[in-house]
Design a protein around this motif. Structure first.
Motif, short mmCIF file in Angstrom:
data_model
loop_
_atom_site.label_atom_id
_atom_site.label_comp_id
_atom_site.label_asym_id
_atom_site.label_seq_id
_atom_site.Cartn_x
_atom_site.Cartn_y
_atom_site.Cartn_z
N LEU A 192 -3.74 -10.34 -7.48
CA LEU A 192 -3.09 -10.61 -8.75
C LEU A 192 -3.47 -9.45 -9.65
CD1 LEU A 192 -1.44 -12.59 -10.38
CD2 LEU A 192 -3.44 -14.02 -10.63
N GLY A 193 -2.55 -8.49 -9.81
CA GLY A 193 -2.96 -7.28 -10.52
C GLY A 193 -1.84 -6.70 -11.35
N ILE A 194 -2.24 -5.73 -12.17
CA ILE A 194 -1.29 -5.13 -13.11
C ILE A 194 -0.48 -4.03 -12.41
CG2 ILE A 194 -1.12 -3.71 -15.21
CD1 ILE A 194 -3.44 -5.30 -16.34
N THR A 195 0.81 -4.00 -12.69
CA THR A 195 1.69 -2.91 -12.23
C THR A 195 2.27 -2.23 -13.47
OG1 THR A 195 3.57 -4.40 -12.12
CG2 THR A 195 2.28 -4.11 -10.10
N PHE A 196 2.73 -1.01 -13.28
CA PHE A 196 3.09 -0.18 -14.44
C PHE A 196 4.52 0.35 -14.29
CE2 PHE A 196 -1.36 -0.08 -13.49
CZ PHE A 196 -1.98 -0.26 -14.72
N ARG A 197 5.31 0.22 -15.35
CA ARG A 197 6.67 0.76 -15.34
C ARG A 197 6.89 1.58 -16.60
NH1 ARG A 197 10.14 -2.67 -11.68
NH2 ARG A 197 8.59 -3.05 -10.06
N GLU A 198 7.73 2.61 -16.46
CA GLU A 198 8.13 3.41 -17.62
C GLU A 198 8.72 2.49 -18.68
OE1 GLU A 198 7.83 6.52 -18.25
OE2 GLU A 198 7.82 7.67 -16.37
N ASN A 199 8.46 2.81 -19.93
CA ASN A 199 9.10 2.09 -21.01
C ASN A 199 10.38 2.81 -21.38
OD1 ASN A 199 9.75 0.79 -23.46
ND2 ASN A 199 7.58 0.32 -23.78
N VAL A 200 11.46 2.05 -21.52
CA VAL A 200 12.73 2.72 -21.86
C VAL A 200 12.63 3.37 -23.23
CG1 VAL A 200 14.35 1.45 -20.43
CG2 VAL A 200 13.63 0.48 -22.62
N ILE A 201 11.76 2.81 -24.08
CA ILE A 201 11.51 3.46 -25.36
C ILE A 201 10.37 4.45 -25.13
CG2 ILE A 201 11.01 3.11 -27.81
CD1 ILE A 201 11.67 0.08 -27.18
N ALA A 202 10.73 5.72 -25.06
CA ALA A 202 9.78 6.73 -24.61
C ALA A 202 8.56 6.82 -25.51
CB ALA A 202 10.47 8.08 -24.52
N SER A 203 8.72 6.48 -26.79
CA SER A 203 7.60 6.63 -27.72
C SER A 203 6.58 5.50 -27.55
CB SER A 203 8.12 6.65 -29.15
OG SER A 203 8.79 5.43 -29.40
N GLU A 204 6.96 4.47 -26.78
CA GLU A 204 6.02 3.37 -26.62
C GLU A 204 5.26 3.48 -25.32
OE1 GLU A 204 7.71 -0.42 -27.43
OE2 GLU A 204 8.19 0.15 -29.49
N LEU A 205 4.16 2.75 -25.24
CA LEU A 205 3.34 2.80 -24.04
C LEU A 205 4.10 2.19 -22.87
CD1 LEU A 205 -0.10 1.69 -25.53
CD2 LEU A 205 0.57 3.98 -24.77
N PRO A 206 3.77 2.59 -21.65
CA PRO A 206 4.43 2.00 -20.47
C PRO A 206 4.28 0.48 -20.45
CG PRO A 206 3.07 3.88 -19.85
CD PRO A 206 2.78 3.61 -21.29
N LYS A 207 5.17 -0.15 -19.69
CA LYS A 207 5.13 -1.61 -19.55
C LYS A 207 4.07 -1.96 -18.51
CE LYS A 207 9.00 -2.99 -21.77
NZ LYS A 207 8.90 -3.84 -22.96
N GLU A 208 3.29 -2.96 -18.82
CA GLU A 208 2.30 -3.44 -17.85
C GLU A 208 2.58 -4.89 -17.53
OE1 GLU A 208 -1.77 -2.62 -18.95
OE2 GLU A 208 -1.24 -0.64 -19.71
N HIS A 209 2.75 -5.16 -16.24
CA HIS A 209 3.05 -6.53 -15.83
C HIS A 209 2.13 -6.95 -14.71
CE1 HIS A 209 6.53 -6.56 -18.27
NE2 HIS A 209 7.20 -5.67 -17.55
N TYR A 210 1.71 -8.20 -14.77
CA TYR A 210 0.98 -8.75 -13.63
C TYR A 210 1.96 -9.08 -12.51
CZ TYR A 210 -3.68 -9.05 -15.49
OH TYR A 210 -4.92 -8.73 -15.95
N ASN A 211 1.63 -8.67 -11.31
CA ASN A 211 2.35 -9.10 -10.12
C ASN A 211 1.39 -9.90 -9.26
OD1 ASN A 211 4.57 -7.69 -10.96
ND2 ASN A 211 4.85 -6.57 -9.04
N LEU A 212 1.97 -10.76 -8.41
CA LEU A 212 1.18 -11.49 -7.44
C LEU A 212 1.69 -11.11 -6.06
CD1 LEU A 212 -0.78 -13.70 -6.45
CD2 LEU A 212 1.06 -15.35 -6.79
N CYS A 213 0.79 -10.61 -5.24
CA CYS A 213 1.20 -10.22 -3.90
C CYS A 213 0.46 -11.06 -2.88
CB CYS A 213 0.88 -8.73 -3.69
SG CYS A 213 1.46 -8.11 -2.12
N LEU A 214 1.19 -11.56 -1.88
CA LEU A 214 0.57 -12.30 -0.78
C LEU A 214 0.80 -11.53 0.50
CD1 LEU A 214 2.02 -15.61 -2.00
CD2 LEU A 214 -0.36 -15.50 -1.30
N GLY A 215 -0.16 -11.55 1.39
CA GLY A 215 0.00 -10.87 2.66
C GLY A 215 -0.70 -11.64 3.76
N ALA A 216 -0.14 -11.60 4.97
CA ALA A 216 -0.76 -12.38 6.05
C ALA A 216 -0.37 -11.83 7.41
CB ALA A 216 -0.32 -13.84 5.96
N TYR A 217 -1.23 -12.02 8.36
CA TYR A 217 -0.87 -11.84 9.76
C TYR A 217 -1.81 -12.71 10.59
CZ TYR A 217 -4.93 -8.73 10.37
OH TYR A 217 -6.19 -8.24 10.43
N GLY A 218 -1.47 -12.91 11.88
CA GLY A 218 -2.35 -13.65 12.78
C GLY A 218 -2.32 -15.15 12.51
#
Lengths: 813, 339
Positions: A593-619
C-alpha cells in the motif's frame, strides 16, 4: 574536530578523567563521536641514539646500527629503514618489549612482543620503531619518518634509555567532537577551551602573542591591496631568515593528536595556529611574489590558474583571488598556486591571516569541485577579529622556536570592522519557553561564564557575546545558551496542557483497516522503493503510451534504475515475487500500500500523489479467483461495491484471457474504474524470473477511499423462511457468467433474495462452444412465508428472461 | 405351565446371554410381548379366585417389574458399551499437525509506525500527512535552514526542479500544518523520506520518519521532555530512562537529541549501545520562532515543539536488525518473522 585533552589543558584547568570530561561537555552541547586513548600498549621501548651504522655483511638492504640506550654498552639492532643516520635519536624496542602494532603486520588487539633475534646471521637486540609501531596512524606520521624509523626531533641526549611513553608524553586522550554548523568557533582549541571553561567553572588562559621587536617593518617588504569586499580582512606579516627544519616535538605532538602530519616548522606552525585559533593561515615565499605585492581581487571570466595540486582551473568573476603584481598566486581561502609555496631555500616568508566571505568561498569551492581544510573553515565563517591575534601568535612561536626573524608590525587591511550584535533577552521569555524559574542572576552567571558581557536590569539581559560567537543573533539564541548551561537534565518533565481538537483522516483509517483485513486474509505486507524507470515498465509489460509511462524525473538521480518516480506498484511487486521465487519461497501472497506519482496537468503545482494497493501471488492454491475473492471481500469490508469485472485483453502485463478491469458504481451512477487484476503474462513472468503462474492486482486506493461508505444500516434477520429454485442452462462459452447474474438482479424482482452460481460444466453432453451453468436462486418475502405458486411465478420470470436474453437452453433438474 | 419362579430363573439365564440391542428386544418380546411368558402368566389368572388373583397378580407383577428393570439395565449397558467401542475406535493422534491457517504479517516498518503513532494518538495527537514531493520552501527556507545548509546540496537531496524536491525529512510538513490547521494543535506526521545515500547496512535512499509537532499557549521544553519520556517508556518499556543532549537543528531552538537507556542491557553497556548504556533515538526541540512566523503565528502568544524520529532506526534497534536493506528486500522469510 579532534581534540587532545593534554593540549586543552594548556588553556583551561581540567582535573577529571577524559570520559568524565567528555560526558559533561556533551551535556553543555559539545557532542562527542568517539574518545580514543592514545599512547597505550607500549612497554620496554626507550629513547636511543644511533652511534654507528655499518652495512649488513649478508644483505644489501639491511644495516646494523649500534644504539646507545643509556647503558654502559650500546645494543646492536638490524634495520631495513633507509632514513636512519648516525646521531639520530630513535625509539628502540628492547628485548621483551611490547608495541601496539607492527608496520606491515595485521592488526592485533593485544599488540606484539619484540624479542632479540638474528637477521640474516647478525644478532639484533630488539627493534628500532617507526611511528606506526608506537600507535600512530600512517597519515599523521611525521613527514621525514613516515616510511622509516621515527626520527625524534631535537636533542634527547640526557634522556637516553628512558621510557618513550614517558619521555615523549605519548599518553593522551583524543576526543572527536561533533561540531554543529552553527558553532564554527568550536573548530578550534580556544573555542573548545571557552566551552570547557564555562562547563567546569574555570578561567580560560589565552595563548602568548607577545613579540620582541626586530627594528625592521613588515610594510617595508610587502604591500597589500584589497579590491573586493569579499575579503573582510587581510593581515600579512613578514618573517626573514627562515630556517626550515623539523618542528620541536611539543608542536609535532599537538598536530599528531589533532590528526595532522608534521611537515616542517613553518607549515606546522600555520597548522598549529589554525588549530588553536581556527584561523586558516598561509605562508608565501616572498620572492615568488612579483614586486612583493599582494592584490586581493576577483578574477575575470575565463582566466585560468594552476593550483598547488597541479590542476588548471578556469575562473569566473565571482571568484576571489590572491594576486601579485603579475597575476594570480592563490584561490582566496581555498588553495594556492604551484609557484608560491615555501621550499627549503625560502628565506623570507609572508604570512597571510585573512577573513574571506564564507558564502563566496563556498561558491568558488563548489564550482571548482575542490574542498580543502581552509575552504571548509572559511565556508562556516571566520571571525575577522581573530586575524591579527592569530598572526601574532604565529610570529610569537617563530621567535620561541628561533626559526626566523619576525619583522615589526603587520600590514592589516580591515575596512569594515565587525562586532557581535548586542541582543536583549528577557528572563521571563527564557523561563516561559523552558518551563523553569531560573533567576536573572543565574542566567547572567551562565552567560558571563561564556565570556559574554551582560548589562541591563529587571527582566532584561542585554548581552554582547565574544565576536567569535557568530551564532548569537536574537533572543531565542540566548534561550538555548541558558538552557544548555542550566542543563537539559535539570529541566522538569511535564505534559502539555493543551485543548486541541483531534481530527481524523479517512485515508489513514482505511489504510490501517486494509492492512488488518489483508493480513487476516493471509497476505503479507511489503515495502519497496518509490523509484522507477522505463526499463522495468518494459519488463512488466506496461503498454507504451499509457499514463503509467509518463514518469516524473529526478534531476539528480543516484542511478538509471532510480531516475524516476513510480506510477505503479506492480513492477516492484513483480520484482519481489521474482526475488522470493529465486529464494525458493514456494507460496507468496503479498501486498503493498504505497504512494504513486503522476504529473500534474497544472505545471505550476506539485505532482499528484496517490495511494495504490497492489496484490501479488504465486504458488499454493493461488489463482485468478483466489485473488478476486480477496479483492471482493476487502472492498466489501471497505464499503465499496458492487463490483463489476470486465475482461481486458490488451493490457500486456497480463494474460490476455485472464485479466479484468474492476469497476464500481459511484453514488451518482457513474461507473468508476478502480483497478485491474489478472494472471501475469507468461513473458512478464519470465522477465522477472517467476517460475510459476503469478497473479497481480493494482487498485487505485484514492478512489477506493472516496467511494468508501462504511455506514452500517442493519436489517433484522428474516422472520419468514425462504424458498429456493435451482436453474441449470446451456449458454455460449463466451457469455460471462457475471452478466447472467447481473441480468437476473436487474429484473428487480421484489421477492428475489439471492443469486448463487454453484456449478459450471463443460464437456459431454454439453456441445462444444457451450457451457452448462447452474444457479441457486432464493426468493423471500419479509411479510409472509411464500407459497410455491408465488415462488414459481417469480422464478418463471427469471427463466423467461434467460431464454430470451441469452438464448439459454434450460436443462431439466 | 411354568411357575413364576422358574420363569424368572429362565429370564435371568437368558438375560445373561443377551449382548446386542436386537437380542434384548427379542427377549423382551419373548417375555413381555403379547404372547410373552409374563403376559401368559397374567392371562392365566382369569380363572383364579379373587383371593388367589390378588396374591398371584402381585407376585407376577413384582417379578415382571423386576425383569423389566433388569432388562432396562442390560439395554443401557449394551448402548454404553457400543458407544465406548465407537469412541475408542475414533481415537485420533492429537500430535498430528493442525490444518494451517495463514495470517499475513504487516511490514515491520508499518508496525513501528503504528506503534509510535498509536502512542501519540492516545495522548490526543491527530495524524496529519503531507506529500513526499514538496517545495524547497517547505523543506528548507520555511524551516529556517540557511542558504548554505548542507542538506540542500544536490549530493544530499533529490530534486525534481530548482524549487521542488523529494522531502529529506517529514519536517517539510510542519509549514503546511501551520498554514492549514487551527491552533492549538498536536499532530503526528509519519511518512516516507528520501536522501541521496548509497544503500549500505545503515543507509537507504528511501526511509521513513515520524514527525511530532505541538503548538499552543504555554507549551514548554519541559512539556517536550515529559511527552517524549512518556513515549519512550511506552515504546521501550516502563524502566526506560531518557537523556536529552543539546544539539543544533535550524528549525528548533533550543534543540536536543534524545537518548534512551539501552533496552538490551538496561544501561550497563553492551554491543547494542556500544558500551555507553544509551541509544540515540531522535532529534527534537522548541520550534524556532522563524518557523512559526512563516505562517504568521504570534510567537509571543504561542510556543511549541517538534520532534523527528527515524522509523527504520527504531525498528532496527528494537528487533536487532543489522542491515537496513533487509527491510526493502521483502523476502517473506524475513518479514513473516515479525508477527
Amino acid at each position: 574536530m579532534l581534540l587532545s585533552v593534554n593540549w586543552l589543558k594548556d588553556y583551561v584547568k581540567i582535573d577529571v578523567p577524559a570520559h568524565e570530561f567528555g560526558d559533561r561537555m556533551i551535556m553543555t552541547g559539545s557532542n562527542i563521536e568517539t574518545i580514543t586513548e592514545i599512547g597505550t600498549g607500549i612497554s620496554g621501548v626507550v629513547i636511543g641514539k644511533i652511534e654507528k651504522i655499518v652495512k649488513h655483511p649478508n644483505a644489501d638492504h639491511l644495516v646494523v646500527c649500534s644504539v646507545n640506550v643509556g647503558k654502559s654498552e650500546p645494543i646492536q639492532v638490524v634495520t631495513s629503514a633507509e632514513n636512519v643516520y648516525e646521531g639520530a635519536f630513535v625509539p628502540a624496542a628492547l628485548d621483551g618489549s611490547h608495541v601496539p602494532a607492527l608496520h606491515g603486520a595485521p592488526h592485533k588487539e593485544e599488540g606484539y612482543e619484540i624479542h632479540s633475534g638474528s637477521m640474516r646471521g647478525v644478532d639484533s637486540d630488539g627493534m628500532l620503531c617507526g611511528p606506526q609501531e608506537l600507535g600512530l596512524d600512517d597519515k599523521v606520521a611525521p613527514y621525514i619518518s613516515k616510511d622509516g624509523i621515527w626520527l625524534l626531533p631535537g636533542d634527547w641526549s640526557d634522556q637516553l634509555g628512558q621510557d618513550v611513553t614517558e619521555a615523549l608524553g605519548l599518553r593522551d586522550a583524543v576526543i572527536d567532537f561533533e561540531i554543529t554548523p552553527n558553532r564554527p568557533d568550536c573548530l578550534s582549541m580556544l573555542g573548545m577551551a571557552r566551552e570547557a571553561a564555562a562547563t567546569f567553572g574555570e578561567k580560560m588562559q589565552l595563548p602568548d602573542t607577545s613579540l620582541k621587536p626586530s627594528g625592521e617593518a613588515s610594510t617595508d617588504y610587502i604591500s597589500v591591496e584589497v579590491r573586493s569586499d569579499l575579503c573582510k580582512r587581510y593581515t600579512a606579516r613578514v618573517i626573514r631568515d627562515v630556517k626550515i627544519e623539523q618542528s620541536p616535538w611539543w608542536i609535532q605532538k599537538r598536530l599528531i593528536a589533532a590528526g595532522m602530519r608534521p611537515i616542517n616548522n613553518i607549515v606546522d606552525l600555520t597548522n598549529f595556529v589554525m588549530l588553536e585559533y581556527g584561523q586558516p593561515m598561509h605562508a608565501f615565499d616572498i620572492d615568488t611574489l612579483k614586486d612583493h605585492r599582494i592584490i586581493v581581487d576577483t578574477a575575470k571570466d575565463g582566466d585560468t590558474f594552476t593550483t598547488l595540486d597541479g590542476n588548471e582551473r578556469t575562473l569566473d568573476h565571482d571568484m576571489l583571488m590572491i594576486n601579485d603584481a603579475e597575476g594570480p598566486v592563490g584561490l582566496a581561502g581555498i588553495m594556492d598556486g604551484m609557484d608560491s609555496e615555501i621550499t627549503e631555500n625560502t628565506n623570507t616568508v609572508v604570512l597571510e591571516s585573512a577573513s574571506f566571505l564564507g558564502s563566496s568561498v563556498r561558491l568558488t569551492a563548489k564550482r571548482l569541485g575542490m574542498r580543502t581544510e581552509a575552504s571548509s573553515r572559511y565556508e562556516k565563517g571566520i571571525d575577522p577579529n581573530n586575524c591579527e591575534a592569530a598572526a601574532d601568535r604565529f610570529c610569537h612561536l617563530v621567535q620561541e622556536l628561533g626559526c626566523g626573524t619576525v619583522l615589526d608590525g603587520a600590514v592589516d587591511i580591515y575596512q569594515k570592522p565587525e562586532t557581535a550584535p548586542t541582543v536583549t533577552a528577557r528572563v521571563s521569555r527564557i523561563n516561559k519557553v523552558l518551563g523553569t524559574q531560573i533567576s536573572r542572576e543565574q542566567m547572567k552567571g551562565y552567560l558571563e561564564a561564556l565570556e559574554m558581557k551582560v548589562e541591563g536590569d529587571g527582566d532584561e539581559l542585554i548581552v554582547t557575546p565574544p565576536s567569535v560567537r557568530q551564532d548569537l543573533l536574537e533572543e531565542v539564541d540566548y534561550v538555548e545558551e541558558v538552557a544548555r548551561m542550566y542543563g537539559y537534565d535539570n529541566l522538569p518533565m511535564t505534559l502539555p496542557a493543551i485543548a486541541s481538537k483531534p481530527f481524523f483522516s479517512k485515508s489513514w483509517t482505511l489504510r490501517n483497516l486494509t492492512r488488518d483485513l489483508l493480513c487476516g486474509m493471509g497476505a503479507t505486507e511489503i515495502q519497496t522503493y518509490s523509484f522507477s524507470n522505463q526499463k522495468i515498465l518494459d519488463r512488466a509489460g506496461v503498454p507504451e503510451g499509457t499514463m503509467e509511462r509518463n514518469l516524473i524525473r529526478i534531476t539528480n538521480p543516484m542511478g538509471e534504475d532510480t531516475e524516476f518516480m513510480r506510477t505503479l506498484l506492480a513492477p516492484s511487486m513483480l520484482e519481489v515475487l521474482g526475488t522470493n521465487y529465486a529464494k525458493r519461497n514456494d507460496h507468496v501472497l503479498a501486498y503493498e500500500l504505497g504512494i504513486t506519482f503522476r504529473e500534474n496537468v497544472i505545471a505550476s503545482e506539485l505532482p499528484k500523489e496517490h495511494y495504490n494497493l497492489c496484490l501479488g501471488a504465486y504458488g499454493g492454491d493461488e489463482d485468478f479467483f483466489s485473488l478476486k475473492g480477496i479483492i471482493t471481500e476487502l472492498l466489501d469490508r471497505l464499503g465499496v461495491g458492487p463490483l463489476r469485472f470486465e475482461p481486458e485483453k490488451e493490457y500486456t502485463m497480463f494474460h490476455p484471457g485472464r485479466c479484468a478491469r474492476i469497476f464500481v458504481k459511484s453514488p451518482n451512477g457513474e461507473d468508476v474504474e478502480i483497478g485491474i487484476m489478472g494472471e501475469v503474462h507468461p513473458e512478464v513472468q519470465e522477465n522477472f524470473g517467476i517460475g510459476d503462474r503469478a497473479y497481480v492486482a493494482e487498485l487505485f486506493f484514492n478512489l477506493i477511499t472516496e467511494l468508501s461508505d462504511r455506514v452500517i444500516q442493519y436489517k433484522k434477520p428474516p422472520m419468514f423462511p425462504s424458498t429456493s429454485r435451482d436453474v441449470a442452462m446451456i449458454v455460449d462459452e463466451g457469455l460471462p457468467v457475471g452478466h447472467i447474474e447481473e441480468a437476473i438482479r436487474d429484473l428487480g424482482l421484489p421477492l428475489l433474495d439471492d443469486v448463487k452460481l454453484f456449478d459450471i460444466y463443460r464437456g459431454l453432453p454439453v456441445p462444444p462452444g457451450k457451457k452448462s451453468v447452474a444457479y441457486s436462486i432464493t426468493y423471500r418475502s419479509d411479510e409472509r412465508t411464500l407459497t410455491d405458486q408465488e415462488a414459481d411465478a417469480a422464478h418463471q420470470a427469471v427463466l423467461d428472461m434467460l431464454r430470451e436474453k441469452f438464448g439459454a437452453e434450460l436443462r431439466d433438474n | 405351565m411354568q411357575d413364576i419362579k422358574s420363569i424368572m430363573e429362565e429370564a435371568r439365564e437368558q438375560l445373561k446371554k443377551v449382548s446386542t440391542s436386537e437380542e434384548a428386544e427379542e427377549l423382551r418380546v419373548k417375555m413381555l410381548g403379547r404372547k410373552g411368558k409374563f403376559t401368559e402368566m397374567l392371562r392365566s389368572m382369569k380363572d383364579m379366585s379373587a383371593e388367589e388373583k390378588k396374591q398371584f397378580g402381585r407376585e407376577t407383577n413384582q417379578a415382571k417389574a423386576e425383569f423389566q428393570q433388569m432388562l432396562a439395565e442390560r439395554k443401557e449397558a449394551i448402548v454404553k458399551k457400543a458407544k465406548d467401542t465407537r469412541l475408542a475406535a475414533e481415537t485420533i493422534d492429537v500430535t498430528e499437525p493442525g490444518r494451517p491457517v495463514h495470517y499475513g504479517v504487516k511490514h515491520p516498518i508499518t508496525q513501528t509506525i503504528e506503534e509510535v503513532v498509536g502512542i501519540f494518538e492516545d495522548m490526543g495527537y491527530s495524524v496529519y500527512e503531507s506529500p513526499d514531493i514538496d517545495t524547497t520552501f517547505n523543506t528548507f527556507d520555511g524551516l529556517n535552514a540557511p542558504e548554505t545548509h548542507p542538506a540542500r546540496d544536490v549530493t544530499d537531496t533529490f530534486y525534481l526542479s530548482e524549487k521542488v524536491c523529494l522531502r529529506p525529512h517529514t519536517s517539510s510538513g510542519e509549514v503546511r500544518a501551520e498554514k492549514e490547521l487551527s491552533l492549538p494543535y498536536q499532530i503526528v506526521l509519519p511518512g516516507r523520506c528520501y536522501r541521496r545515500d548509497t544503500p549500505d547496512a545503515t543507509h537507504s535512499p528511501t526511509f521513513n520518519q515520524i514527525e511530532m509537532m505541538v503548538i499552543g499557549e504555554g507549551i514548554t521544553m519541559a512539556d517536550l521532555k515529559g511527552s517524549l519520556d512518556y513515549m519512550a517508556k511506552k515504546l521501550f518499556g516502563p524502566e526506560t530512562r531518557t537523556k536529552f543532549r543539546p544539539h543544533h537543528f535550524p528549525f528548533t531552538e533550543p534543540s536536543a537529541e534524545m537518548d534512551v537507556s539501552c533496552f538490551k542491557c538496561g544501561g550497563k553497556g553492551c554491543s547494542v549501545c556500544k558500551g555507553s548504556g544509551w541509544i540515540e533515538i531522535l532529534g527534537c526541540g522548541m520550534t524556532h520562532p522563524h518557523v512559526h512566523q512563516v505562517a504568521g503565528i504570534d510567537t509571543e502568544k504561542y510556543t511549541g515543539f517538534a520532534v523527528g524520529m527515524g522509523v527504520e532506526r527504531i525498528a532496527m534497534l528494537k528487533y536487532g536488525i543489522d542491515d537496513i536493506r533487509l527491510l526493502y528486500e521483502n523476502d517473506m522469510r524475513f518479514i513473516e518473522q515479525f508477527k
